[in-house]
Design an enzyme around this catalytic site. Sequence first.
Site, short mmCIF file in Angstrom:
data_model
loop_
_atom_site.label_atom_id
_atom_site.label_comp_id
_atom_site.label_asym_id
_atom_site.label_seq_id
_atom_site.Cartn_x
_atom_site.Cartn_y
_atom_site.Cartn_z
N THR A 118 34.36 -5.99 99.72
CA THR A 118 35.63 -5.55 98.76
C THR A 118 36.25 -6.39 98.19
O THR A 118 36.59 -7.69 98.85
CB THR A 118 36.53 -4.45 99.76
OG1 THR A 118 37.87 -4.28 98.84
CG2 THR A 118 37.10 -5.07 100.84
N TYR A 142 42.66 -3.60 106.24
CA TYR A 142 41.46 -3.04 105.55
C TYR A 142 40.75 -4.38 104.91
O TYR A 142 39.55 -4.66 105.24
CB TYR A 142 41.54 -2.25 104.45
CG TYR A 142 40.42 -1.90 103.62
CD1 TYR A 142 39.01 -1.58 103.95
CD2 TYR A 142 40.35 -2.10 102.12
CE1 TYR A 142 38.07 -1.43 103.50
CE2 TYR A 142 39.14 -2.05 101.44
CZ TYR A 142 38.07 -1.39 102.06
OH TYR A 142 37.07 -1.27 101.27
#
Length: 325
Positions: A118, A142
């Site tokens: 990501t 995250y």
Amino acid sequence: MADHVLVTGGAGYIGAHACKALKRAGFVPVAFDNLSTGWEGAVKFGPLARGDLMDRASIDAALAEWKPVAVMHFAALSLVGESMSDPGRYWRVNVGGALNLIEACVAAGVGQFVFSSTCATYGDQDGVVLNEDTPQRPINAYGASKLAIEQMLGNFGASHGLQSVIFRYFNVAGADPEGEVGERHEPETHLIPLMLDAIEGKRAALTLHGTDYATRDGTCLRDYVHVTDLADAHVRGLRWLQGGKGGRVFCLGTGTGYSVREVIDHARVVTNRAVPVVEGPRRAGDAAALVCGSARARDELGWTPERGLEAMIRDAWRWSQGGGF
């Protein structure tokens, strides 16, 4: 006989689209999923292997049964806000689950691994086009958990020869143009489906999470990439590994950033409907602007995103009108 590919999170949004792309490319995608956030109805392109990355035995069993030539790893917790309030869960599930999977692959002799990372590994670096050489400084658990998995893959590549392609990508949107799979989350947190829900009256309004960012209209700026284009890149990444080209990192995006207000404006054009909006406070962990540089993917993988923002909204709108799974 066609080669099998184990797709963790294959019943989820991006995983299901990757399964469709794999099938189209001649592979048999095996969706490995515990269905905690995925949908059994999304498993349309190959078999479902029920299992959980926190249960090493279930991974071993799936690898033994299907004997995949490679693994595509999508399964992860991915809510930025939740990762800020409960970071332990993200380290435990994302990093612990990935470690189980990677060790199982090494033990089973599966030497090719495509990882869904990501842009959140970069953190908040405004005014910079983010590419593979940009320093990674995640600002939430995250992003930090995904970065840890990238580093883990590097370690296992050095020690065990596990070859990996890592994709750092940006805001994924849209739905399969043929309408076989689309985006559905519970709870929903992604801008475009939230916006379409507001248009359809399924929620009262779309909330703008912060309107005072240092962007052209005060709302967050993001690079959106169509999920079908993204799935195509993953097949290209697998082909890259099969061609013996070794481990590589690629960023995937269009290179164009849109603010939340601009996405809303495009939705009005596509749907010919008004978008009810309310303004809210910023969310912890949100970066102001994230835009991708994908020159490496273009030059080395031959990947070019073919679908723009309006196509993403149009395909998502068609999917939502069709009722989903």
